[in-house]
Enzyme design. Structure first.
Site, PDB file in Angstrom:
ATOM      1  N   ASP A   4       0.862  -1.183   0.000  1.00 26.50           N
ATOM      2  CA  ASP A   4       0.000   0.000   0.000  1.00 26.50           C
ATOM      3  C   ASP A   4       0.900   1.235   0.000  1.00 26.50           C
ATOM      4  OD1 ASP A   4      -2.404   1.636   0.497  1.00 26.50           O
ATOM      5  OD2 ASP A   4      -1.544   1.867   2.501  1.00 26.50           O
ATOM      6  N   ASP A   6      -0.278   5.150   0.792  1.00 25.00           N
ATOM      7  CA  ASP A   6      -0.571   6.195   1.781  1.00 25.00           C
ATOM      8  C   ASP A   6      -0.634   5.621   3.190  1.00 25.00           C
ATOM      9  OD1 ASP A   6      -1.014   8.502  -0.045  1.00 25.00           O
ATOM     10  OD2 ASP A   6      -2.612   7.224  -0.790  1.00 25.00           O
TER      11      ASP A   6
END
Length: 213
Positions: A4, A6
């Site tokens: 991932d 953010d």
């Protein structure tokens, strides 16, 4: 490895919250912790829809989404920092020739801004919000990344910071290393919860990937 972006590789979750707060204030709405499930880990369109429902139908959802996107991109451009341990781990994976994908619910425009700081060289491919019909918490982004890498999802390890991201990766069949950034993540089969990427290395990842789910 499927990362991932953010809150996991870069410290941007607080910037997204700031952008949402500013746009919401412009709509006459004040966000609180009660809004967190509709904001953190969510794509722009979802949060825009939430703000439109919360603030009233006076402003089109598309305009709210545009305002959110513009505010977030401006903040990321001005201030984006790798999370502790992120660059060291990416360098270790690159040295070991481990294929790495970036899997995010953020739009491609934001990904490009972040990669100017992180460096594109770490990633074999990137999957952004526009690349799948459904984004997180649906499994589609992780399924797409695994398919493009030519491997089964269960042979990947995903790294996430939010419960929704963990749900997405687990639904795809990936074991998950969870490094919470804002919201706590519960331990469960197939999920290793750690306080920081500084605790993650190839030895730990290899052992985790080989362990029964």
């Amino acid at each position: 490895m499927l990362f991932d972006m953010d809150g996991t590789l870069v410290d941007t979750e607080h910037l997204w919250w700031q952008a949402v707060t500013e746009v919401a204030e412009g709509l006459g709405y004040r966000v609180t912790d009660a809004d967190l499930p509709e904001v953190l880990g969510r794509p722009v369109a979802h949060t825009a829809g939430h703000l439109r429902r919360a603030a009233g139908p006076g402003v089109p959802q598309a305009r709210i989404a545009g305002d959110l996107d513009a505010a977030f991109v401006a903040k990321v451009t001005a201030e984006v920092r790798p999370r502790p341990g992120a660059l060291r781990l990416l360098a270790e994976l690159r040295a070991a020739a481990v294929p790495v994908a970036l899997v995010t619910a953020s739009p491609r425009r934001v990904v490009e801004v972040v990669l100017r700081t992180l460096g594109e060289r770490w990633f074999t491919l990137t999957v952004a919000a526009e690349d799948t019909v459904r984004t997180k918490p649906a499994p589609d982004p992780y399924l797409t990344a695994a398919e493009r890498l030519g491997v089964a999802p269960g042979d990947c390890v995903a790294v996430e910071d939010s419960p929704l991201g963990v749900d997405s990766a687990r639904a795809a069949g990936c074991p998950v290393v969870a490094v919470p950034s804002t919201v706590a993540i519960a331990r469960a089969p197939g999920i290793m919860v750690l306080p920081s990427l500084e605790q993650v290395d190839l030895v730990l990842l290899s052992a985790f990937a080989a362990a029964p789910a």
